[in-house]
Motif scaffolding. Structure first.
Motif, PDB file in Angstrom:
ATOM      1  N   LEU A 140      -7.642   6.450 -20.283  1.00 25.88           N
ATOM      2  CA  LEU A 140      -6.734   5.693 -19.432  1.00 25.88           C
ATOM      3  C   LEU A 140      -5.493   6.506 -19.082  1.00 25.88           C
ATOM      4  CD1 LEU A 140      -6.957   2.157 -21.069  1.00 25.88           C
ATOM      5  CD2 LEU A 140      -7.710   2.757 -18.763  1.00 25.88           C
ATOM      6  N   ASP A 141      -4.988   7.277 -20.036  1.00 23.29           N
ATOM      7  CA  ASP A 141      -3.830   8.131 -19.754  1.00 23.29           C
ATOM      8  C   ASP A 141      -4.142   9.105 -18.613  1.00 23.29           C
ATOM      9  OD1 ASP A 141      -2.288   6.939 -21.696  1.00 23.29           O
ATOM     10  OD2 ASP A 141      -2.651   8.477 -23.221  1.00 23.29           O
ATOM     11  N   SER A 142      -5.351   9.663 -18.636  1.00 21.08           N
ATOM     12  CA  SER A 142      -5.750  10.585 -17.572  1.00 21.08           C
ATOM     13  C   SER A 142      -5.892   9.866 -16.238  1.00 21.08           C
ATOM     14  CB  SER A 142      -7.071  11.270 -17.936  1.00 21.08           C
ATOM     15  OG  SER A 142      -6.928  12.074 -19.082  1.00 21.08           O
ATOM     16  N   LEU A 143      -6.480   8.665 -16.273  1.00 20.20           N
ATOM     17  CA  LEU A 143      -6.675   7.903 -15.047  1.00 20.20           C
ATOM     18  C   LEU A 143      -5.338   7.444 -14.461  1.00 20.20           C
ATOM     19  CD1 LEU A 143      -9.772   5.822 -16.195  1.00 20.20           C
ATOM     20  CD2 LEU A 143      -9.759   7.533 -14.363  1.00 20.20           C
ATOM     21  N   VAL A 144      -4.397   7.084 -15.322  1.00 18.29           N
ATOM     22  CA  VAL A 144      -3.058   6.715 -14.852  1.00 18.29           C
ATOM     23  C   VAL A 144      -2.371   7.926 -14.226  1.00 18.29           C
ATOM     24  CG1 VAL A 144      -0.751   6.018 -15.592  1.00 18.29           C
ATOM     25  CG2 VAL A 144      -2.746   4.783 -16.439  1.00 18.29           C
ATOM     26  N   ALA A 145      -2.491   9.086 -14.881  1.00 15.29           N
ATOM     27  CA  ALA A 145      -1.883  10.315 -14.349  1.00 15.29           C
ATOM     28  C   ALA A 145      -2.469  10.686 -12.990  1.00 15.29           C
ATOM     29  CB  ALA A 145      -2.083  11.460 -15.337  1.00 15.29           C
ATOM     30  N   ASP A 146      -3.740  10.361 -12.767  1.00 15.51           N
ATOM     31  CA  ASP A 146      -4.403  10.665 -11.488  1.00 15.51           C
ATOM     32  C   ASP A 146      -4.236   9.543 -10.460  1.00 15.51           C
ATOM     33  OD1 ASP A 146      -5.273  13.073 -12.475  1.00 15.51           O
ATOM     34  OD2 ASP A 146      -7.268  12.335 -13.059  1.00 15.51           O
ATOM     35  N   ASN A 147      -3.449   8.504 -10.828  1.00 16.52           N
ATOM     36  CA  ASN A 147      -3.210   7.363  -9.936  1.00 16.52           C
ATOM     37  C   ASN A 147      -4.494   6.605  -9.594  1.00 16.52           C
ATOM     38  OD1 ASN A 147      -1.563   5.614  -8.438  1.00 16.52           O
ATOM     39  ND2 ASN A 147      -1.963   6.716  -6.534  1.00 16.52           N
ATOM     40  N   VAL A 148      -5.435   6.591 -10.533  1.00 20.32           N
ATOM     41  CA  VAL A 148      -6.670   5.827 -10.353  1.00 20.32           C
ATOM     42  C   VAL A 148      -6.509   4.420 -10.919  1.00 20.32           C
ATOM     43  CG1 VAL A 148      -9.130   5.703 -10.947  1.00 20.32           C
ATOM     44  CG2 VAL A 148      -8.094   7.900 -10.360  1.00 20.32           C
ATOM     45  N   VAL A 149      -5.801   4.288 -12.048  1.00 22.76           N
ATOM     46  CA  VAL A 149      -5.517   2.977 -12.628  1.00 22.76           C
ATOM     47  C   VAL A 149      -4.022   2.860 -12.887  1.00 22.76           C
ATOM     48  CG1 VAL A 149      -7.796   2.865 -13.730  1.00 22.76           C
ATOM     49  CG2 VAL A 149      -5.818   3.605 -15.053  1.00 22.76           C
ATOM     50  N   GLU A 150      -3.576   1.624 -13.085  1.00 18.81           N
ATOM     51  CA  GLU A 150      -2.180   1.369 -13.419  1.00 18.81           C
ATOM     52  C   GLU A 150      -2.116   0.274 -14.463  1.00 18.81           C
ATOM     53  OE1 GLU A 150      -0.232   0.092  -9.879  1.00 18.81           O
ATOM     54  OE2 GLU A 150      -1.489  -1.693  -9.613  1.00 18.81           O
ATOM     55  N   ALA A 151      -1.077   0.308 -15.274  1.00 11.00           N
ATOM     56  CA  ALA A 151      -0.876  -0.707 -16.316  1.00 11.00           C
ATOM     57  C   ALA A 151      -0.095  -1.876 -15.730  1.00 11.00           C
ATOM     58  CB  ALA A 151      -0.135  -0.101 -17.488  1.00 11.00           C
ATOM     59  N   ARG A 152      -0.502  -3.091 -16.113  1.00 13.72           N
ATOM     60  CA  ARG A 152       0.181  -4.305 -15.660  1.00 13.72           C
ATOM     61  C   ARG A 152       0.284  -5.274 -16.833  1.00 13.72           C
ATOM     62  NH1 ARG A 152      -3.376  -6.086 -10.364  1.00 13.72           N
ATOM     63  NH2 ARG A 152      -2.993  -4.260  -9.025  1.00 13.72           N
TER      64      ARG A 152
END
Length: 233
Positions: free
Chosen positions: A45-57
């Motif tokens: 998830l950290d990688s996906l957040v860094a790549d702007n694929v997912v975001e935390a809500r």
């Protein structure tokens, strides 16, 4: 090293795909579905957040919120959805804009939206009509999933919720909510009851959620239109 990197990318894609199929998910949800440790899920998830694929809500809560810190969920960003979606969004928006300007304004767009859902709705109608009354929402969810909407049905107080975890036309519907409204009206007619759209991906929610009561008066087009595609939150 190359084999390890390939394996990492594959698992990361599985995490993103699970969020697409099931909607905004906690670390525990993803770990359970994918049979990974929570530590491994957090790393991906950290990688996906860094790549702007997912975001935390913060997890959206309907009704009374329990005490304590709100749960964190991870949802796909617009960029993340684009990775799965091959729709010609720009062309569709331009076409609807032309219809709005040259063929009758918002009423023409609404007529197009209704015609579109009717044209693609034969498979949905067949699935629902073949199911027992208590299984009709589930049958509709399966038919929608076959059409790319990653839909599920689940029980809710005094009814059911139809959840569409993916929308191939979300970017278009963001500008033209008539698409959502026509779909909601169609669901109402198909299921023979008034339904209420609680959330939409086009509105910025993680999932399109439609509430279907267990028993309600027969819907009419004007009644269903009053809440179609609207998000009261």
């Amino acid at each position: 090293m190359e084999e390890l990197a390939t394996r990492e990318r594959s698992t990361r894609n599985r995490v993103a795909r699970s969020i697409l199929d099931h909607g905004p998910s906690t670390v525990a949800d993803l770990a359970g579905r994918l049979r990974l440790t929570q530590a491994a899920v957090r790393r991906h998830l950290d990688s996906l957040v860094a790549d702007n694929v997912v975001e935390a809500r913060e997890k959206r809560v309907y009704g009374t919120r329990a005490r304590g810190r709100p749960a964190k969920v991870f949802a796909l960003t617009d960029c993340g959805r684009d990775a799965f979606d091959q729709s010609y969004d720009s062309l569709a928006v331009e076409a609807l804009r032309w219809i709005e300007r040259n063929a009758g304004g918002e009423a023409a767009v609404a007529a197009f939206a209704r015609d579109r859902i009717e044209a693609q709705g034969d498979a949905y109608r067949e699935a629902v009509e073949a199911a027992e009354p208590a299984q009709r929402t589930e049958a509709l969810a399966k038919a929608l999933t076959a059409d790319g909407y990653a839909a599920t049905a689940r029980n809710a107080p005094v009814g059911e919720q139809l959840c569409q975890h993916h929308c191939p036309v979300a970017h278009v519907a963001e500008q033209y909510p008539q698409l959502c409204e026509a779909e909601t009206e169609f669901f109402s007619r198909l299921l023979g009851t008034h339904v209420q759209r609680l959330a939409t991906i086009a509105h910025g929610d993680g999932v399109c959620t439609t509430f279907i009561p267990h028993s309600a008066p027969q819907a009419t087009p004007s009644a269903s239109a009053s809440t179609a595609g609207r998000n009261p939150a």
